[in-house]
Scaffold this motif. Structure first.
Motif, short mmCIF file in Angstrom:
data_model
loop_
_atom_site.label_atom_id
_atom_site.label_comp_id
_atom_site.label_asym_id
_atom_site.label_seq_id
_atom_site.Cartn_x
_atom_site.Cartn_y
_atom_site.Cartn_z
N GLU A 108 0.90 -1.60 0.12
CA GLU A 108 0.00 0.48 0.17
C GLU A 108 1.07 1.27 -0.20
O GLU A 108 1.02 1.93 0.79
N GLY A 109 1.97 1.26 -1.15
CA GLY A 109 2.44 2.46 -0.78
C GLY A 109 3.40 2.30 -0.06
O GLY A 109 4.95 3.76 -0.38
N MET A 110 3.80 1.37 0.96
CA MET A 110 4.81 1.75 2.01
C MET A 110 6.48 0.50 1.21
O MET A 110 5.96 -0.33 0.93
N LEU A 111 7.67 1.33 1.29
CA LEU A 111 8.34 0.26 0.75
C LEU A 111 9.16 0.62 0.98
O LEU A 111 9.44 1.61 2.54
N CYS A 112 10.42 0.21 1.53
CA CYS A 112 11.80 -0.12 2.24
C CYS A 112 12.44 1.77 1.88
O CYS A 112 12.38 2.40 2.65
N GLY A 113 12.36 1.71 0.50
CA GLY A 113 13.09 2.69 0.72
C GLY A 113 12.99 4.74 0.62
O GLY A 113 13.50 5.32 0.38
N SER B 5 14.78 -1.69 -1.89
CA SER B 5 14.43 -0.28 -1.53
C SER B 5 12.56 -0.47 -1.98
O SER B 5 11.88 -0.21 -1.44
N VAL B 6 12.54 -2.06 -2.49
CA VAL B 6 10.89 -2.17 -3.44
C VAL B 6 10.27 -3.16 -2.54
O VAL B 6 9.19 -3.14 -2.80
N ASP B 7 11.06 -3.50 -1.76
CA ASP B 7 10.31 -4.67 -0.57
C ASP B 7 9.72 -3.72 0.86
O ASP B 7 9.84 -2.49 1.23
N TRP B 8 9.18 -4.25 1.61
CA TRP B 8 8.67 -3.67 2.61
C TRP B 8 8.93 -4.99 3.94
O TRP B 8 8.29 -5.94 3.86
N CYS B 9 8.46 -4.12 5.21
CA CYS B 9 8.63 -5.27 6.21
C CYS B 9 7.39 -4.32 7.95
O CYS B 9 7.18 -3.80 7.56
N GLY B 10 6.96 -5.42 8.37
CA GLY B 10 5.57 -4.66 9.40
C GLY B 10 7.11 -3.84 10.33
O GLY B 10 5.94 -3.06 11.23
N LEU B 11 8.48 -3.66 10.17
CA LEU B 11 8.26 -2.45 10.61
C LEU B 11 8.86 -1.08 10.67
O LEU B 11 9.52 -0.07 11.02
N TRP B 12 8.42 -0.53 9.06
CA TRP B 12 8.11 0.18 8.28
C TRP B 12 7.50 1.24 9.14
O TRP B 12 6.84 1.02 9.70
N GLN B 13 8.51 2.26 8.78
CA GLN B 13 7.92 3.97 9.63
C GLN B 13 8.51 5.18 8.18
O GLN B 13 9.08 4.55 7.78
N PRO B 14 7.76 5.79 8.13
CA PRO B 14 7.83 6.66 7.40
C PRO B 14 9.28 7.77 7.55
O PRO B 14 9.55 7.99 8.42
N ARG B 15 9.11 7.82 5.97
CA ARG B 15 10.74 8.92 6.33
C ARG B 15 9.90 10.33 7.03
O ARG B 15 9.06 10.47 7.25
N ASP B 16 10.87 10.87 7.46
CA ASP B 16 11.15 12.16 8.26
C ASP B 16 10.35 13.11 7.12
O ASP B 16 10.98 13.31 6.43
N GLY B 17 8.86 13.74 7.13
CA GLY B 17 8.67 14.87 6.63
C GLY B 17 8.00 14.16 5.15
O GLY B 17 7.34 14.10 4.68
N TYR B 18 7.27 12.57 5.53
CA TYR B 18 6.76 12.08 4.95
C TYR B 18 5.47 11.53 5.14
O TYR B 18 5.55 10.49 6.51
N GLY B 19 4.18 11.57 4.74
CA GLY B 19 2.89 10.38 5.28
C GLY B 19 2.48 11.51 5.81
O GLY B 19 1.91 12.87 5.44
N GLY B 20 2.08 11.03 7.34
CA GLY B 20 0.71 11.50 7.88
C GLY B 20 1.07 12.50 8.38
O GLY B 20 -0.36 13.66 8.76
#
Length: 123
Positions: A74-79, A105-120
């Protein structure tokens, strides 16, 4: 006309049969075979893209513990994760500040957190 329709139906049915030739099906976690359990020293000692220091090897989560999956979620990836450490060795595979071994960079895991200034926050 009926005969032509019957031939078309028969042909269409054959397209999906197992004997019509191999169809490449990618398993959800085929990428794991490409990833080493260790990372190059230059990535092991590097900061993440947001400046997060990589944890000591003993404190890193395994890919299984982290719920690592090939491909984005859903748009979240390691990169675009705060913990991602960019590729430094030129092989196109980076590392993570909280997950052991190489990561793409194109994968994902459950520990994903948005980059500073990205997202919410609209950043």
């Amino acid at each position: 006309m009926l005969a032509a329709g019957g031939s078309l139906a028969l042909s269409a049915g054959c397209i999906n049969t197992p004997t019509s030739g191999p169809i490449a099906v990618e398993e959800p976690n085929d990428c794991l075979e490409q990833l080493d359990d260790s990372v190059p020293e230059e990535e092991a000692t590097a900061l993440s893209i947001d400046g997060v220091e990589r944890q000591a090897e003993a404190n890193l989560a395994s890919k299984t513990e982290a719920g690592y999956a090939c491909g984005p979620q859903e748009g979240m990836l390691c990169g675009n994760c705060t913990f991602y450490i960019d590729d430094k060795s030129g092989d196109g595979i980076g590392a993570c500040a909280v997950v052991a071994g190489e990561v793409r960079s194109v994968d994902w895991c459950g520990l994903w957190q948005p980059r500073d200034g990205y997202g919410g926050d609209g950043g």
